[in-house]
Structures are given as structure tokens and as C-alpha cells.
Design an enzyme around this catalytic site. Structure first.
Site, short mmCIF file in Angstrom:
data_model
loop_
_atom_site.label_atom_id
_atom_site.label_comp_id
_atom_site.label_asym_id
_atom_site.label_seq_id
_atom_site.Cartn_x
_atom_site.Cartn_y
_atom_site.Cartn_z
CE LYS A 176 -3.86 -2.09 -0.15
NZ LYS A 176 -3.37 -3.61 0.01
C1 LIG Z 1 -9.85 -2.80 -1.70
C2 LIG Z 1 -9.18 -3.56 -0.43
N1 LIG Z 1 -9.90 -3.95 0.51
C3 LIG Z 1 -9.33 -4.67 1.65
C4 LIG Z 1 -8.06 -4.78 1.71
C5 LIG Z 1 -7.51 -5.64 2.91
O1 LIG Z 1 -6.49 -5.21 3.44
P1 LIG Z 1 -5.41 -5.99 4.26
O2 LIG Z 1 -4.48 -6.63 3.19
O3 LIG Z 1 -4.60 -4.79 4.91
O4 LIG Z 1 -6.18 -6.88 5.25
C6 LIG Z 1 -7.21 -4.57 0.63
C7 LIG Z 1 -5.89 -5.00 0.66
O5 LIG Z 1 -5.00 -5.79 0.30
C8 LIG Z 1 -7.73 -3.93 -0.68
O6 LIG Z 1 -7.09 -3.71 -1.69
#
Ligand SMILES: Cc1ncc(COP(=O)(O)O)c(C=O)c1O
Length: 411
Positions: free
Chosen positions: A196
């Protein structure tokens, strides 16, 4: 010997693009300070609360609660706005799986609504047809860091009394009509996972302007405690989803670069938009005028095989990669993922458990399917941290493939 690199020709580009994450001694020092302080947890150290305030303010939100990751942050946000088992939540199918699984893990049901062909974000004009008496909320995902049409989404939500949660996992710094995303709806979530635009390896946040949603989210992520309560006093059923001081120390250091990185990505994306738009068969996703800031977690353009002599996207991607441009095809429609079919009763845990059978094999979102299977080409955000010359290489590689598409059609 073919002229295209995939057929043995010279590569358009041999240099690598900027790497990710970007860091220097600031991160090293910040982590060292946490180690030496002995205050490693967020309940005793200063970094997490400082970062919560700073990042929430950066996103134009009144409150922020750090949560272990973006997936968990979605669960917390959805529960904090009142989503319960058996409720339906409108979700776009063109997103990371967490946008749907967070709903399912609460025992609620994702109802997929198609995306807009120009932005790949939820199409507000298609939401109303999917609303039932069980619909509780809309999950507005800001895909690739491009803000979803929050005017359209908020208008439908208001008309039907629905909550809006923004999945801004990819949208650090993105803004709709001059307001940063996250707390335009009832709550929003971010991810600080390794890829990110703001990262501590893993991590997340819930932001909101609503003091009640904030209090609920805080409690949910801290085993049901309340700020004024005793240590062993648990008023609601919560999780432990707290982040560590190591992570938030890194995030505070990463934030110092975020504005500059945003400017670089934005300038390069606009340049690339202009260059790629000159090539027949290539259409970058549209940036709506009200998308006043785009986070460009991904740079997505649309590929039309017809303009490339019928060469399917898979071959185009192979050729582009071989030219030295890292690229990928992106998501499949979420409702096609195996998890929607393999659970014991033929539907996922949440649906089966609460006695509702959802047949996801009947879901059909044509715009998403076209994006997923034919059209979309992704470049990562780190690519946009390069120079104008780096962007020229991308456009040059695409032009080269178009000019020599015959080599691929034959192969
Ligand atoms: C659109 C979206 N929602 C939710 C997530 C979930 O985040 P995480 O990987 O920190 O759990 C991500 C990231 O991978 C994402 O791109």
C-alpha cells in the site's frame, strides 16, 4: 528473430522501476526508539494514538482507530455502523476479496452490484435494483485509489436509509469533491499492508466523523473495553485487533513522504494518461472531474484486442512484461471465487450458517466480467514513482507491441 522481446528481440527497457517500500534512517531510528523505550504496545506507547490523530486528520476525518489490517478494519467498521448477521451489504465485485469476506465473516451477505465501465468503481445507478428489505449498508470501494462516485452512492443510501462504509484500503489521500475519502460515509477503512501507498508491512485503520461509531469501533478492537472502564471490564463482544508501536512508528515516518509521493504519482499518471490515450486500442480509466485527488495505488488502463489484431490480453501482458514493464491482469469477479461455491451447503459460511442460501452462480455483472477477463491492465503504484522518461518507456513498449502485433497473432 522477432522484434518483440517476447520473441527474442531487444527489450524496450532493462532498468528496473523504483522499488517499494521507500525508507531511510528515519524508519530505522523510529523502530529503534520503540525498542529502547520498552513501550511496545499501543496501550502504553505514544505512536499509535499520535498516528491515529494525524492520519484521520489527513483524511479529513474526526476520529481514527488503528486496526491490525484492512480486512479486520472492514469487519470492525461494518459492525460499528450496525451490520449484523443476516443483513445484506451491497459490494462491487471488482475489488480485493476482503471487501466481500469481511461481510461474510460477520454472517452478513454480500450482494454484488456491477461497476462503472469508465472508473471500475461501483455504479450508483445500479444499486437501487439490488436493494431489499434486508439491505443494511453499501460498501463503497475506492478502487485503485480512484474515489468512487460518493454523490451518487450517498444519495441512494440517504433515500433508502442505508449505512455507507468506504473501503479506502487503496485510497490514502484520495479526495472526492475536495474532501478526502474515508469519513464521507458513516465510516471508512484503510490498509497499511506491504504494497500500500502508506505501509508498515501490515496494518489498518477505521476512520469516522461519528462519535458513536468511533466509540463502538474502539471498543470492538479492544476486546469490548470502554475508555473510561476498568481493565477487566468488557461491555460488548470484541476482538483484540490492536496494532503495535513498531508499526505506527514506521507509519509516522512514512507519512512524512506521502504528500510528495502523491504528487509524483499524480503527475506521472496524468502524463501516462496523455501518452497512452494517443495509442489506438488503449484507454486509461477515466478520472471524473469530482475525483479531485486520486491515490493511484494502481494505474489501470483498458486494452482492446481488436485494435491489436485480435491479440488476447494474456499475450499482450506477456509481451509487455517481456519489454521490461511489470504488469498484471488484476482481479477476477469476486463471485467467481471458489469460496462462494465450496462450503458445505453450496454457499459460504455466513449464508449457510444463517439459513439463507445464496446462489452466486446466478450473479452476472457484465462490466466487471469484461474488465476482469478481457480489458484491464494493471501497473503498480511504485512504477508511478519514476520519471517522465520511465513513463515514456511504458508508452513506447505499448506502441511497439501494437506495431508488431502480427508477431503475437501468429505465435
Ligand atoms: C480494496 C481492498 N480492501 C481491503 C483490503 C484488505 O487489506 P489488508 O490486506 O490490510 O487486510 C485490501 C488490501 O489488500 C484492498 O485492496
Amino acid at each position: 528473430m522477432g522484434q518483440l522481446a517476447v520473441n527474442g528481440g531487444a527489450k524496450t527497457r532493462t532498468k528496473s522501476f523504483p522499488g517499494w517500500p521507500v525508507f531511510d534512517e528515519r524508519e530505522v531510528k523510529a523502530v529503534e526508539e520503540v525498542v529502547r523505550s520498552g513501550r511496545w504496545g499501543c496501550l502504553t506507547g505514544p505512536n499509535t494514538s499520535e498516528f491515529e490523530k494525524k492520519f484521520a486528520a489527513f483524511q479529513d476525518a474526526k476520529y481514527g482507530v488503528c486496526i491490525v489490517n484492512g480486512t479486520a478494519a472492514l469487519e470492525v467498521a461494518l459492525r460499528a455502523v450496525g451490520v449484523k448477521a443476516g443483513d445484506e451489504v451491497i459490494v462491487p465485485p471488482y475489488t480485493f476479496i476482503a471487501s466481500a469476506t469481511a461481510v461474510l465473516l460477520l454472517g452478513a451477505i454480500p450482494v454484488f452490484v456491477d461497476i462503472d465501465p469508465d472508473t471500475y468503481n461501483l455504479d450508483p445507478s445500479k444499486i437501487e435494483a439490488a436493494i431489499t428489505d434486508k439491505t443494511k449498508a453499501i460498501l463503497a470501494v475506492h478502487i485503485a485509489g480512484g474515489p468512487a462516485d460518493m454523490d451518487g452512492i450517498m444519495a441512494v443510501a440517504k433515500k433508502h436509509g442505508l449505512k455507507v462504509v468506504e473501503d479506502a484500503a487503496q485510497a490514502h489521500g484520495a479526495a472526492w469533491s475536495g474532501r478526502r475519502v474515508g469519513a464521507i460515509g458513516d465510516a471508512g477503512t484503510f490498509s497499511f499492508q506491504a504494497s500500500k501507498n502508506l505501509t508498515s508491512g501490515e496494518g489498518g485503520m477505521v476512520v469516522t466523523d461519528d462519535p458513536d461509531v468511533y466509540a463502538k469501533a474502539w471498543s470492538l478492537h479492544n476486546v469490548g473495553r470502554v475508555p473510561e472502564g476498568e481493565w477487566y471490564e468488557h461491555r460488548i463482544l470484541g476482538w483484540n485487533m490492536r496494532m503495535t508501536e513498531f508499526q505506527t512508528a514506521i507509519l509516522l515516518a512514512q507519512m512524512e513522504r506521502l504528500e510528495d509521493q502523491m504528487k509524483t504519482r499524480d503527475a506521472n499518471a496524468r502524463y501516462l494518461d496523455a501518452e497512452l490515450s494517443k495509442i489506438e486500442g488503449i484507454r486509461p480509466l477515466k478520472r471524473l472531474p469530482r475525483a479531485t485527488s486520486h491515490a493511484y495505488h494502481l494505474y489501470i488502463f483498458r486494452y482492446d484486442p481488436k485494435a491489436f489484431g485480435g491479440v488476447p490480453r494474456s499475450k499482450f501482458l506477456q509481451a509487455l512484461g517481456a519489454e521490461g514493464i511489470p504488469c498484471s491482469s488484476g482481479y477476477v469477479p469476486l463471485y467467481k471465487e471458489e469460496l462462494f461455491y465450496v462450503e458445505p451447503d453450496g454457499c459460504p459460511m455466513g449464508c449457510a450458517f444463517y439459513g439463507r442460501k445464496m446462489d452466486y452462480s446466478k450473479v452476472h455483472c457484465p462490466v466487471c466480467e469484461n474488465a476482469s477477463y478481457n480489458e484491464s491492465v494493471w501497473l503498480g503504484q511504485n512504477v508511478l514513482l519514476g520519471t517522465n522518461e520511465d513513463m515514456d518507456d511504458i508508452a513506447r513498449a505499448v506502441r511497439k507491441i501494437r506495431q508488431n502485433a502480427g508477431e503475437l497473432a501468429d505465435g
